[in-house]
Scaffold this motif. Structure first.
Motif, PDB file in Angstrom:
ATOM      1  N   VAL A  50     -37.740 -39.891 -80.745  1.00  0.00           N
ATOM      2  CA  VAL A  50     -38.302 -40.927 -79.881  1.00  0.00           C
ATOM      3  C   VAL A  50     -37.916 -42.305 -80.407  1.00  0.00           C
ATOM      4  CG1 VAL A  50     -40.400 -41.893 -78.898  1.00  0.00           C
ATOM      5  CG2 VAL A  50     -40.262 -39.444 -79.340  1.00  0.00           C
ATOM      6  N   THR A  51     -37.377 -43.111 -79.515  1.00  0.00           N
ATOM      7  CA  THR A  51     -37.147 -44.524 -79.783  1.00  0.00           C
ATOM      8  C   THR A  51     -38.074 -45.317 -78.878  1.00  0.00           C
ATOM      9  OG1 THR A  51     -34.835 -44.170 -80.386  1.00  0.00           O
ATOM     10  CG2 THR A  51     -35.470 -46.387 -79.751  1.00  0.00           C
ATOM     11  N   GLU A  52     -38.821 -46.229 -79.449  1.00  0.00           N
ATOM     12  CA  GLU A  52     -39.808 -46.974 -78.686  1.00  0.00           C
ATOM     13  C   GLU A  52     -39.453 -48.458 -78.631  1.00  0.00           C
ATOM     14  OE1 GLU A  52     -43.670 -46.383 -80.270  1.00  0.00           O
ATOM     15  OE2 GLU A  52     -43.812 -44.289 -79.639  1.00  0.00           O
ATOM     16  N   ALA A  53     -39.824 -49.079 -77.534  1.00  0.00           N
ATOM     17  CA  ALA A  53     -39.672 -50.530 -77.387  1.00  0.00           C
ATOM     18  C   ALA A  53     -40.818 -51.040 -76.534  1.00  0.00           C
ATOM     19  CB  ALA A  53     -38.333 -50.872 -76.748  1.00  0.00           C
ATOM     20  N   TYR A  54     -41.142 -52.307 -76.709  1.00  0.00           N
ATOM     21  CA  TYR A  54     -42.263 -52.898 -75.981  1.00  0.00           C
ATOM     22  C   TYR A  54     -41.771 -54.136 -75.222  1.00  0.00           C
ATOM     23  CZ  TYR A  54     -45.099 -49.809 -78.836  1.00  0.00           C
ATOM     24  OH  TYR A  54     -45.639 -48.695 -79.439  1.00  0.00           O
ATOM     25  N   TYR A  55     -42.227 -54.238 -73.986  1.00  0.00           N
ATOM     26  CA  TYR A  55     -41.816 -55.335 -73.121  1.00  0.00           C
ATOM     27  C   TYR A  55     -43.055 -56.006 -72.532  1.00  0.00           C
ATOM     28  CZ  TYR A  55     -37.331 -52.856 -73.207  1.00  0.00           C
ATOM     29  OH  TYR A  55     -36.175 -52.217 -73.611  1.00  0.00           O
ATOM     30  N   SER A  56     -42.905 -57.287 -72.209  1.00  0.00           N
ATOM     31  CA  SER A  56     -43.967 -58.003 -71.493  1.00  0.00           C
ATOM     32  C   SER A  56     -43.325 -59.059 -70.609  1.00  0.00           C
ATOM     33  CB  SER A  56     -44.951 -58.648 -72.469  1.00  0.00           C
ATOM     34  OG  SER A  56     -44.302 -59.615 -73.259  1.00  0.00           O
ATOM     35  N   GLN A  57     -43.924 -59.284 -69.465  1.00  0.00           N
ATOM     36  CA  GLN A  57     -43.391 -60.257 -68.520  1.00  0.00           C
ATOM     37  C   GLN A  57     -44.482 -60.665 -67.547  1.00  0.00           C
ATOM     38  OE1 GLN A  57     -39.609 -59.075 -66.969  1.00  0.00           O
ATOM     39  NE2 GLN A  57     -39.461 -60.779 -65.534  1.00  0.00           N
ATOM     40  N   VAL A  58     -44.349 -61.882 -67.008  1.00  0.00           N
ATOM     41  CA  VAL A  58     -45.296 -62.395 -66.035  1.00  0.00           C
ATOM     42  C   VAL A  58     -44.665 -62.324 -64.647  1.00  0.00           C
ATOM     43  CG1 VAL A  58     -46.649 -64.392 -65.294  1.00  0.00           C
ATOM     44  CG2 VAL A  58     -46.317 -63.932 -67.745  1.00  0.00           C
ATOM     45  N   ALA A  86     -41.827 -48.426 -73.665  1.00  0.00           N
ATOM     46  CA  ALA A  86     -40.743 -47.580 -73.155  1.00  0.00           C
ATOM     47  C   ALA A  86     -40.258 -46.661 -74.268  1.00  0.00           C
ATOM     48  CB  ALA A  86     -39.592 -48.435 -72.649  1.00  0.00           C
ATOM     49  N   THR A  87     -39.998 -45.416 -73.923  1.00  0.00           N
ATOM     50  CA  THR A  87     -39.482 -44.462 -74.896  1.00  0.00           C
ATOM     51  C   THR A  87     -38.243 -43.779 -74.347  1.00  0.00           C
ATOM     52  OG1 THR A  87     -40.794 -42.585 -74.077  1.00  0.00           O
ATOM     53  CG2 THR A  87     -41.810 -43.996 -75.755  1.00  0.00           C
ATOM     54  N   VAL A  88     -37.308 -43.520 -75.243  1.00  0.00           N
ATOM     55  CA  VAL A  88     -36.136 -42.705 -74.912  1.00  0.00           C
ATOM     56  C   VAL A  88     -36.215 -41.466 -75.796  1.00  0.00           C
ATOM     57  CG1 VAL A  88     -33.632 -42.588 -74.764  1.00  0.00           C
ATOM     58  CG2 VAL A  88     -34.798 -44.752 -74.354  1.00  0.00           C
ATOM     59  N   GLU A  89     -36.223 -40.296 -75.174  1.00  0.00           N
ATOM     60  CA  GLU A  89     -36.480 -39.061 -75.910  1.00  0.00           C
ATOM     61  C   GLU A  89     -35.396 -38.024 -75.653  1.00  0.00           C
ATOM     62  OE1 GLU A  89     -40.233 -37.818 -74.444  1.00  0.00           O
ATOM     63  OE2 GLU A  89     -41.340 -39.537 -75.234  1.00  0.00           O
ATOM     64  N   TYR A  90     -35.092 -37.254 -76.696  1.00  0.00           N
ATOM     65  CA  TYR A  90     -34.270 -36.055 -76.566  1.00  0.00           C
ATOM     66  C   TYR A  90     -35.142 -34.877 -76.981  1.00  0.00           C
ATOM     67  CZ  TYR A  90     -29.971 -38.841 -76.328  1.00  0.00           C
ATOM     68  OH  TYR A  90     -28.987 -39.722 -75.951  1.00  0.00           O
ATOM     69  N   ILE A 155     -34.298 -51.716 -69.683  1.00  0.00           N
ATOM     70  CA  ILE A 155     -33.974 -50.689 -70.669  1.00  0.00           C
ATOM     71  C   ILE A 155     -32.505 -50.302 -70.566  1.00  0.00           C
ATOM     72  CG2 ILE A 155     -34.416 -48.291 -71.343  1.00  0.00           C
ATOM     73  CD1 ILE A 155     -37.312 -48.748 -70.358  1.00  0.00           C
ATOM     74  N   ASP A 156     -32.019 -50.122 -69.338  1.00  0.00           N
ATOM     75  CA  ASP A 156     -30.619 -49.751 -69.145  1.00  0.00           C
ATOM     76  C   ASP A 156     -29.676 -50.826 -69.680  1.00  0.00           C
ATOM     77  OD1 ASP A 156     -31.274 -47.356 -67.946  1.00  0.00           O
ATOM     78  OD2 ASP A 156     -31.257 -48.167 -65.911  1.00  0.00           O
ATOM     79  N   GLU A 157     -30.095 -52.074 -69.607  1.00  0.00           N
ATOM     80  CA  GLU A 157     -29.251 -53.175 -70.057  1.00  0.00           C
ATOM     81  C   GLU A 157     -29.407 -53.465 -71.551  1.00  0.00           C
ATOM     82  OE1 GLU A 157     -30.515 -56.321 -67.526  1.00  0.00           O
ATOM     83  OE2 GLU A 157     -29.367 -55.627 -65.777  1.00  0.00           O
ATOM     84  N   SER A 158     -30.380 -52.836 -72.176  1.00  0.00           N
ATOM     85  CA  SER A 158     -30.629 -53.071 -73.604  1.00  0.00           C
ATOM     86  C   SER A 158     -29.911 -52.024 -74.442  1.00  0.00           C
ATOM     87  CB  SER A 158     -32.137 -53.021 -73.890  1.00  0.00           C
ATOM     88  OG  SER A 158     -32.606 -51.684 -73.787  1.00  0.00           O
ATOM     89  N   GLY A 159     -30.093 -52.100 -75.756  1.00  0.00           N
ATOM     90  CA  GLY A 159     -29.481 -51.128 -76.660  1.00  0.00           C
ATOM     91  C   GLY A 159     -30.412 -49.995 -77.013  1.00  0.00           C
ATOM     92  N   LYS A 161     -31.101 -47.087 -75.465  1.00  0.00           N
ATOM     93  CA  LYS A 161     -30.518 -45.751 -75.331  1.00  0.00           C
ATOM     94  C   LYS A 161     -29.491 -45.492 -76.432  1.00  0.00           C
ATOM     95  CE  LYS A 161     -29.491 -44.442 -71.112  1.00  0.00           C
ATOM     96  NZ  LYS A 161     -28.979 -44.489 -69.713  1.00  0.00           N
ATOM     97  N   LYS A 162     -28.751 -46.505 -76.815  1.00  0.00           N
ATOM     98  CA  LYS A 162     -27.770 -46.351 -77.890  1.00  0.00           C
ATOM     99  C   LYS A 162     -28.463 -46.039 -79.215  1.00  0.00           C
ATOM    100  CE  LYS A 162     -24.029 -48.755 -80.314  1.00  0.00           C
ATOM    101  NZ  LYS A 162     -23.160 -47.560 -80.273  1.00  0.00           N
ATOM    102  N   ASP A 163     -29.589 -46.709 -79.454  1.00  0.00           N
ATOM    103  CA  ASP A 163     -30.350 -46.454 -80.665  1.00  0.00           C
ATOM    104  C   ASP A 163     -30.866 -45.024 -80.696  1.00  0.00           C
ATOM    105  OD1 ASP A 163     -31.730 -47.291 -83.115  1.00  0.00           O
ATOM    106  OD2 ASP A 163     -33.562 -47.104 -81.936  1.00  0.00           O
ATOM    107  N   ALA A 164     -31.338 -44.541 -79.547  1.00  0.00           N
ATOM    108  CA  ALA A 164     -31.825 -43.162 -79.465  1.00  0.00           C
ATOM    109  C   ALA A 164     -30.687 -42.172 -79.711  1.00  0.00           C
ATOM    110  CB  ALA A 164     -32.456 -42.912 -78.097  1.00  0.00           C
TER     111      ALA A 164
END
Length: 204
Positions: A50-58, A86-90, A155-159, A161-164
């Protein structure tokens, strides 16, 4: 004297047969033990990476309806602070492998695709609504769907998935190291994996 020689030769044949049988059984047992060890290692690797990331936006939500022959406008709006994990899992429990003890090979047949999960949370501020156009359940569903889609795009535009994928390769490298240390061969896509650098190309 002749009987003694014949008896001695017969004894040698018996001892030799016992030794060959025992040695064969010992090698077979060792091979099976190695096979069981490799299968156990694969099962241990079969966990969620599991690779986790956190996002926030208004966000600002607005909706306007024209009523009474477009003579009256009924409006509603809200300021939304959205946060998401957000998590990317295998799920490597779904990885398909084949262990061939006779040929001392481990074949990776299939590596599962990554699963992306988004867990959004919403806080609503400055909510205003006219009597004829009030917030309903479908409004909140639309907000959730829209914001979740925007987070997925990030998420698709970030790294992430590559990290996972890099973490996936580190887990698969454990299988390579184990097979190599035991004199076995690791195969994927009909290609023999001969060095750790090849592992980075497994999913490409």
């Amino acid at each position: 004297m002749k009987r003694f020689v014949l008896g001695f030769l017969a004894a040698l044949l018996v001892i030799g047969g016992i030794w060959l049988f025992t040695d064969s059984r010992a090698k077979e047992a060792e091979l099976q033990a190695n096979s069981d060890m490799i299968q156990q290692q694969i099962q241990q690797v079969g966990k969620l990476i599991v690779t986790e990331a956190y996002y926030s936006q208004v966000f600002t939500y607005k909706n306007s309806q024209k009523l009474f022959l477009n003579l009256v406008s009924a409006n509603k709006k809200a300021l939304i602070i959205a946060k998401a994990k957000a998590t990317v899992e295998y799920d490597l429990r779904q990885m398909e492998t084949k262990v061939d003890a006779d040929n001392k090979t481990v074949t990776i047949i299939k590596i599962p695709d990554p699963v992306i999960n988004v867990y959004p949370e919403f806080e609503y501020y400055d909510v205003t609504q006219d009597y004829l156009n009030q917030f309903e359940g479908k409004d909140y569903n639309n907000i959730k769907t829209s914001i979740t889609a925007q987070f997925r795009k990030k998420i698709d535009e970030s790294g992430l998935k590559k990290d996972a994928e890099e973490r996936l390769m580190s887990e698969l490298l454990n299988i390579y190291i184990l097979t190599k240390s035991m004199g076995w061969t690791l195969i994927y896509n009909e290609v023999v994996i001969e060095n750790p650098e090849q592992m980075s190309n497994l999913k490409k």
